[in-house]
Design a protein around this motif. Structure first.
Motif, PDB file in Angstrom:
ATOM      1  N   UNK A  83       0.845  -1.209   0.000  1.00  0.00           N
ATOM      2  CA  UNK A  83       0.000   0.000   0.000  1.00  0.00           C
ATOM      3  C   UNK A  83       0.870   1.246   0.000  1.00  0.00           C
ATOM      4  N   UNK A  84       1.987   1.196   0.735  1.00  0.00           N
ATOM      5  CA  UNK A  84       2.887   2.354   0.797  1.00  0.00           C
ATOM      6  C   UNK A  84       3.465   2.683  -0.580  1.00  0.00           C
ATOM      7  N   UNK A  85       3.611   1.653  -1.424  1.00  0.00           N
ATOM      8  CA  UNK A  85       4.197   1.889  -2.751  1.00  0.00           C
ATOM      9  C   UNK A  85       3.191   2.510  -3.718  1.00  0.00           C
ATOM     10  N   UNK A  86       1.937   2.610  -3.319  1.00  0.00           N
ATOM     11  CA  UNK A  86       0.928   3.224  -4.183  1.00  0.00           C
ATOM     12  C   UNK A  86       0.921   4.741  -4.070  1.00  0.00           C
ATOM     13  N   UNK A  87       1.499   5.273  -2.997  1.00  0.00           N
ATOM     14  CA  UNK A  87       1.427   6.718  -2.781  1.00  0.00           C
ATOM     15  C   UNK A  87       2.029   7.536  -3.926  1.00  0.00           C
ATOM     16  N   UNK A  88       3.213   7.175  -4.484  1.00  0.00           N
ATOM     17  CA  UNK A  88       3.769   7.997  -5.573  1.00  0.00           C
ATOM     18  C   UNK A  88       2.891   8.057  -6.818  1.00  0.00           C
ATOM     19  N   UNK A  89       1.956   7.152  -6.970  1.00  0.00           N
ATOM     20  CA  UNK A  89       1.090   7.181  -8.149  1.00  0.00           C
ATOM     21  C   UNK A  89       0.244   8.448  -8.206  1.00  0.00           C
ATOM     22  N   UNK A  90      -0.080   9.006  -7.048  1.00  0.00           N
ATOM     23  CA  UNK A  90      -1.046  10.095  -6.982  1.00  0.00           C
ATOM     24  C   UNK A  90      -0.389  11.447  -6.747  1.00  0.00           C
ATOM     25  N   UNK A  91       0.881  11.558  -7.058  1.00  0.00           N
ATOM     26  CA  UNK A  91       1.570  12.837  -6.928  1.00  0.00           C
ATOM     27  C   UNK A  91       1.337  13.646  -8.202  1.00  0.00           C
ATOM     28  N   UNK A  92       0.531  14.676  -8.088  1.00  0.00           N
ATOM     29  CA  UNK A  92       0.219  15.533  -9.243  1.00  0.00           C
ATOM     30  C   UNK A  92       0.797  16.911  -8.975  1.00  0.00           C
ATOM     31  N   UNK A  93       1.212  17.573 -10.041  1.00  0.00           N
ATOM     32  CA  UNK A  93       1.805  18.897  -9.905  1.00  0.00           C
ATOM     33  C   UNK A  93       0.757  19.998  -9.932  1.00  0.00           C
ATOM     34  N   UNK A  94       1.233  21.215  -9.953  1.00  0.00           N
ATOM     35  CA  UNK A  94       0.332  22.364  -9.994  1.00  0.00           C
ATOM     36  C   UNK A  94      -0.342  22.504 -11.361  1.00  0.00           C
ATOM     37  N   UNK A  95       0.399  22.118 -12.408  1.00  0.00           N
ATOM     38  CA  UNK A  95      -0.143  22.235 -13.758  1.00  0.00           C
ATOM     39  C   UNK A  95      -0.806  20.918 -14.141  1.00  0.00           C
ATOM     40  N   UNK A  96      -2.133  20.878 -14.096  1.00  0.00           N
ATOM     41  CA  UNK A  96      -2.866  19.651 -14.394  1.00  0.00           C
ATOM     42  C   UNK A  96      -3.589  19.725 -15.733  1.00  0.00           C
ATOM     43  N   UNK A  97      -3.117  20.605 -16.597  1.00  0.00           N
ATOM     44  CA  UNK A  97      -3.744  20.729 -17.912  1.00  0.00           C
ATOM     45  C   UNK A  97      -3.098  19.752 -18.895  1.00  0.00           C
ATOM     46  N   UNK A  98      -3.877  19.343 -19.866  1.00  0.00           N
ATOM     47  CA  UNK A  98      -3.340  18.490 -20.921  1.00  0.00           C
ATOM     48  C   UNK A  98      -3.100  17.057 -20.512  1.00  0.00           C
ATOM     49  N   UNK A  99      -3.977  16.474 -19.741  1.00  0.00           N
ATOM     50  CA  UNK A  99      -3.839  15.062 -19.374  1.00  0.00           C
ATOM     51  C   UNK A  99      -4.149  14.205 -20.597  1.00  0.00           C
ATOM     52  N   UNK A 100      -3.284  13.231 -20.855  1.00  0.00           N
ATOM     53  CA  UNK A 100      -3.539  12.317 -21.960  1.00  0.00           C
ATOM     54  C   UNK A 100      -4.632  11.330 -21.568  1.00  0.00           C
ATOM     55  N   UNK A 101      -5.254  10.735 -22.597  1.00  0.00           N
ATOM     56  CA  UNK A 101      -6.313   9.753 -22.337  1.00  0.00           C
ATOM     57  C   UNK A 101      -5.772   8.548 -21.584  1.00  0.00           C
ATOM     58  N   UNK A 102      -4.528   8.156 -21.899  1.00  0.00           N
ATOM     59  CA  UNK A 102      -3.939   7.005 -21.218  1.00  0.00           C
ATOM     60  C   UNK A 102      -3.677   7.305 -19.745  1.00  0.00           C
ATOM     61  N   UNK A 103      -3.240   8.524 -19.459  1.00  0.00           N
ATOM     62  CA  UNK A 103      -3.008   8.897 -18.058  1.00  0.00           C
ATOM     63  C   UNK A 103      -4.317   8.898 -17.287  1.00  0.00           C
ATOM     64  N   UNK A 104      -5.380   9.396 -17.891  1.00  0.00           N
ATOM     65  CA  UNK A 104      -6.678   9.378 -17.223  1.00  0.00           C
ATOM     66  C   UNK A 104      -7.102   7.946 -16.938  1.00  0.00           C
ATOM     67  N   UNK A 105      -6.902   7.062 -17.918  1.00  0.00           N
ATOM     68  CA  UNK A 105      -7.263   5.648 -17.733  1.00  0.00           C
ATOM     69  C   UNK A 105      -6.434   5.021 -16.621  1.00  0.00           C
ATOM     70  N   UNK A 106      -5.122   5.282 -16.651  1.00  0.00           N
ATOM     71  CA  UNK A 106      -4.246   4.701 -15.627  1.00  0.00           C
ATOM     72  C   UNK A 106      -4.631   5.180 -14.227  1.00  0.00           C
ATOM     73  N   UNK A 107      -4.848   6.478 -14.075  1.00  0.00           N
ATOM     74  CA  UNK A 107      -5.175   7.008 -12.754  1.00  0.00           C
ATOM     75  C   UNK A 107      -6.545   6.518 -12.283  1.00  0.00           C
TER      76      UNK A 107
END
Length: 914
Positions: free
Chosen positions: A256-280
């Motif tokens: 569970x601890x290794x899942x935390x880095x998956x959800x690190x998002x920056x200040x600029x959240x524009x332009x998300x790719x379709x694959x990134x949306x699917x993965x997240x």
């Protein structure tokens, strides 16, 4: 070669053979050719024809191809052709655009050939063996073929792989292949393999699948990765969903601890790719699988705790409050946070402290509620916010109190927007969906919390200028009577039922309004359309709660009068029938399945999950309450009192049993401690017994050695050591005893002298005292004598007084000296007693030693007798030998003396060693 040229499209004279004939000839060639090259060319040709003539190749060549896999294991090229051909006839081609009928025929062919391939389970085992080949042309088509088999007949292939030795382990090795195409297809294979089979899921998990998959996700860039990350996440979902064993293994392995880095998002959240949306999206689903309300309570709570401790919840809340996040990701994040905090007091408290990055900062709960009551927000987002609010209040009396407190007059802040104000605004807005959501949210603030139900009765609302404020309870009933939309009325009825349930004070407040009961009876008794039946059922439920939880404080609306009213205006049977409309509704069954509110459209959003539990609990109770007579109720009350008494007795016995259990536990611990001590003592006793046995053995050896020479050796041994004690020590002990005796005699002499001195001093003291008293008596008689010679008498009196003073001083000194002598005498007597006890002990030890010496002498005499008998027997035997004519060696006296000397010397050496 002319034959293959014709098959592959070369020009030949004469009529051309059909596809079926060509395939038949190629199959004969595969079966009859002795040269590997000919069989390889024939299989290559079958591969080329397998897509166009799928039915013919599958029907005629499958058995030959399987035979090739069994016999030609040494040639990787022919194995690759055979596997590709089998894949082409079994796999349903999904890339080509086909009409519906053609697609169905292709699927039927794939299933048909799959069943033919699986007639012999050894075919799958053979395929698993081929996957161990490292050659790319064998391994890759083998992976594709097994994946196609799983797609067509999943459960049957799973059963064969499950019983195959090392079957799953061979497939797990595909993830470690350095060739990405094989590794990626291996992921697809494992996805199909792990669908719906808990046993295979467990085996895959214990084959270190979690570690490998998380490593691949990290290598591929986590949420920014490509389709490989998606495949890994889908496989993880297969392994964890509805599998408590794998979930526990995932948690215990600190994954569970290794899942935390998956959800690190920056200040600029524009332009998300379709694959990134699917993965997240898949990553959020993976978190929800670990904390799903459908899991065991203990499992979900431990995962919730781990997510808070590692900072995963904080990371999710950051995404929740971030800007520029896509709407579907934001919605799924809200749902995920909801289940992470559901029922966890620590996580709920943290969520209550989260503030949105606004100016001024506002609590995240307030920001979310603003979205829920805003009709311009997407429907799924509003449902997610409602679910989040419900999870925040689930088993959270502290949070319920905080929400209700924002509605109370003493805590309202005019300068800020509170959660209570938003809920009231949504409750009375023009949007029916906002009405429903606000009513359900407020009902969750009252769920199983009698204190907050009573507190909410204090809330007063200002409806318009110039009119007195009305209570929130009254305003809800006013809106009901105005005939608003069905969704609004259903929401308000659910709120009222939850509010007055198990709260007699709230029932009294509700009945105090003279318009409420006539409105409910009027609604129930009317014959309305299908849409209104649900409202009628809920009105019947509300009226039934007023009967069951009525404390008879209002004379006009006691239990009996309300039941009489139902019987006259509605009818008991009709009332029960209308009450049953609620549980028979289709949307009721859908809402009862899971806590999350999921509805296809806003119009179908009518029931809340927690409310369905309340209806199920109250329906039977209200039905019985309506049909009961007053006598039955009295009997029930008596039974209740009896049960309460019984419960109190049972509680007392439970406490007694609990105390006894505690005492038993303490006694068990004492028994355990005593058992351990007993074992230790037994061990010590065993050790001491072994030491005693060793001493006995040494003593017996010493006795045997002493028995060899009755004169010299024994005398030396006795002088040196007897039964382990030296004679020198005995001498010292005797000397100490004599010394103690002398001291005892001396102390007796000193004590006699002191007694004589004390008696003498006492006698002197008594004589002096008598003399002084005589002088005093004479002085008293002197005034009676003639006064002649008075001066001489005065001088004599002065002298007597001085002598008396001196005698008194001497008497005191002698008394002190006598007291000191007595104390010293007592000390000497104590020393004497100690010396006497020491002498007694020494005498006892001396007697014991003398007894041991006597016993040793007696044993030595016995040994001497035995030696004498033995010598006599030896002499008699020698005599017999002489009589029989045998020569017997004579031993000279000199030799015997030498032997005795040697024995004595050996004995002395042994004693020195000892």
């Amino acid at each position: 070669m002319n034959f293959f040229r014709g098959v592959m499209g070369g020009q030949t004279a004469g009529p051309q053979p059909t596809g079926a004939e060509t395939i038949q000839k190629l199959c004969d060639r595969v079966a009859s050719s002795t040269l590997l090259e000919d069989r390889r060319d024939a299989v290559r040709a079958l591969k080329a024809l397998s897509k166009k003539y799928r039915l013919e190749v599958g029907t005629q060549a499958m058995d030959h191809l399987i035979h090739i896999l069994q016999t030609d294991r040494s040639d990787s090229e022919i194995l690759g052709y055979a596997l590709d051909t089998l894949y082409n006839i079994i796999c349903n081609d999904e890339e080509e655009e086909q009409d519906e009928n053609t697609q169905k025929q292709e699927e039927d062919l794939g299933v048909l050939f799959t069943e033919k391939f699986l007639r012999d389970s050894e075919s799958v085992t053979l395929l698993l063996t081929l996957l161990e080949e490292f050659d790319f042309h064998v391994r890759w088509p083998g992976v594709k073929l097994l994946t196609a088999l799983l797609k067509n007949q999943c459960s049957q292939v799973q059963g064969v792989i499950l019983v195959s030795p090392m079957g799953v382990s061979r497939l797990m090795d595909l993830l470690a292949d350095s060739r990405e195409v094989i590794r990626n297809d291996g992921l697809l294979l494992l996805q199909h393999l792990t669908k719906g089979n808990a046993a295979i899921q467990k085996i895959v998990a214990f084959e270190n699948a979690f570690e490998r998959l998380l490593d691949i996700i990290t290598e591929e860039g986590s949420s920014d990765g490509g389709i490989v990350v998606e495949d890994c996440l889908l496989l993880l979902l297969n392994l964890l969903k509805n599998n408590s064993s794998n979930q526990n293994f995932f948690k215990e392995g600190s994954y569970i601890q290794r899942m935390k880095p998956w959800f690190e998002v920056g200040d600029d959240n524009s332009g998300w790719s379709a694959q990134k949306v699917t993965n997240l999206h898949l990553m959020l689903q993976l978190v929800r699988v670990m904390v799903s309300p459908g899991n065991a309570p203990g499992a979900s709570s431990s995962c919730q705790k781990a997510m808070y401790q590692c900072g995963l919840l904080q990371q999710l809340c950051t995404i929740l409050m971030a800007t520029g996040v896509p709407a579907d990701i934001l919605t799924e994040t809200i749902n995920t946070v909801s289940e992470v905090i559901r029922g966890s007091q620590t996580n709920q408290d943290y969520f209550a402290s989260v503030n949105a990055p606004s100016n001024p900062p506002r609590p995240a709960i307030v920001v979310l509620l603003m979205s829920m009551v805003n009709e311009r927000q997407p429907f799924v987002l509003r449902c997610a916010v409602l679910y989040c609010f419900q999870c925040f209040l689930y088993k959270n009396q502290k949070g319920q109190g905080e929400i209700v407190a924002t509605l109370l007059p003493s805590t309202i802040d005019a300068n800020s927007i509170s959660a209570g104000q938003l809920l009231c605004g949504g409750l009375f807005s023009a949007d029916s969906l906002s009405n429903w959501c606000a009513a359900v949210a407020l009902a969750h603030a009252l769920q199983d919390n009698l204190t907050q139900k009573e507190q909410l009765l204090r809330v007063q609302l200002a409806t318009s200028l110039g009119k007195p404020p009305v209570s929130l309870l009254q305003q809800c009933t006013n809106i009901l009577s105005q005939g608003s939309k069905v969704q609004t009325r259903v929401g308000l009825l659910m709120l009222l039922c939850t509010w007055i349930n198990n709260c007699p004070i709230a029932v009294t407040h509700f009945l105090h309004n003279q318009e409420n009961v006539p409105f409910l009876t009027g609604q129930i008794s009317e014959n309305l359309g299908e849409d209104e039946r649900l409202v009628q059922g809920l009105c019947a439920l509300l009226l039934g709660i007023c009967i069951y939880y009525n404390d008879n404080s209002l004379e006009n609306y006691t239990k009996e009068k309300l039941k009489q009213l139902i019987e006259k205006r509605i009818g008991k049977e009709n009332f029960v029938e209308k009450l049953g409309f609620v549980t028979k509704h289709e949307l009721y069954s859908r809402a009862a399945q899971k806590p999350q509110p999921v509805f296809p459209s806003p119009e179908q959003m009518l029931f809340d999950h927690e409310f369905t539990k309340l209806v199920k609990e109250l329906e039977g109770i209200i039905t019985k309450a309506v049909h009961k007579s007053s006598e039955e109720e009295k009997k029930e009350e008596e039974v209740k009192k009896t049960l309460e008494q019984h419960d109190s007795i049972v509680t007392q016995y439970k406490d007694l049993i609990r105390d006894q259990d505690a005492q038993i536990q303490e006694l068990k611990e004492q028994v355990s401690t005593l058992s351990m001590n007993n074992e230790q003592m037994q061990t010590q006793i065993t050790q001491q017994q072994s030491q005693i046995q060793q001493h006995k053995d040494q003593y017996n050896i010493l006795k045997l050695k002493l028995g060899k020479d009755p004169q010299g050796p024994f005398t030396q041994g006795e002088g040196a050591q007897v039964n382990g004690l030296n004679t020198e020590e005995l001498g010292q002990l005797r000397e100490e005893v004599e010394e103690l005796r002398r001291q005892h005699t001396l102390l007796h002499t000193q004590l006699s002298e002191k007694d004589t001195l004390i008696n003498t001093l006492v006698k002197i003291s008594l004589d002096t005292t008598a003399r002084v008293e005589s002088n005093l008596w004479m002085e008293q008689l002197q005034p009676l004598a003639p006064s002649s010679g008075s001066s001489a008498d005065d001088a004599k009196a002065a002298e007597l007084e001085s002598r008396l003073a001196a005698q008194n001083t001497e008497t005191e000194r002698l008394k002190e000296e006598c007291r000191g002598l007595r104390e010293r005498c007592a000390g000497l007597e104590q020393q004497l007693a100690t010396a006497q006890s020491t002498v007694a002990i020494e005498q006892t030890e001396k007697a014991k030693l003398q007894q041991d010496v006597q016993e040793s002498k007696k044993e030595q005499d016995d040994l001497l007798m035995l030696l004498a008998d033995q010598d006599q027997k030896i002499l008699s035997l020698k005599q017999k030998l002489k009589d029989l004519g045998e020569t017997v060696g004579e031993t000279s006296p000199v030799d015997e003396d030498e032997e005795d000397d040697l024995d004595a010397r050996d004995l002395d050496e042994d004693e020195d060693d000892d």
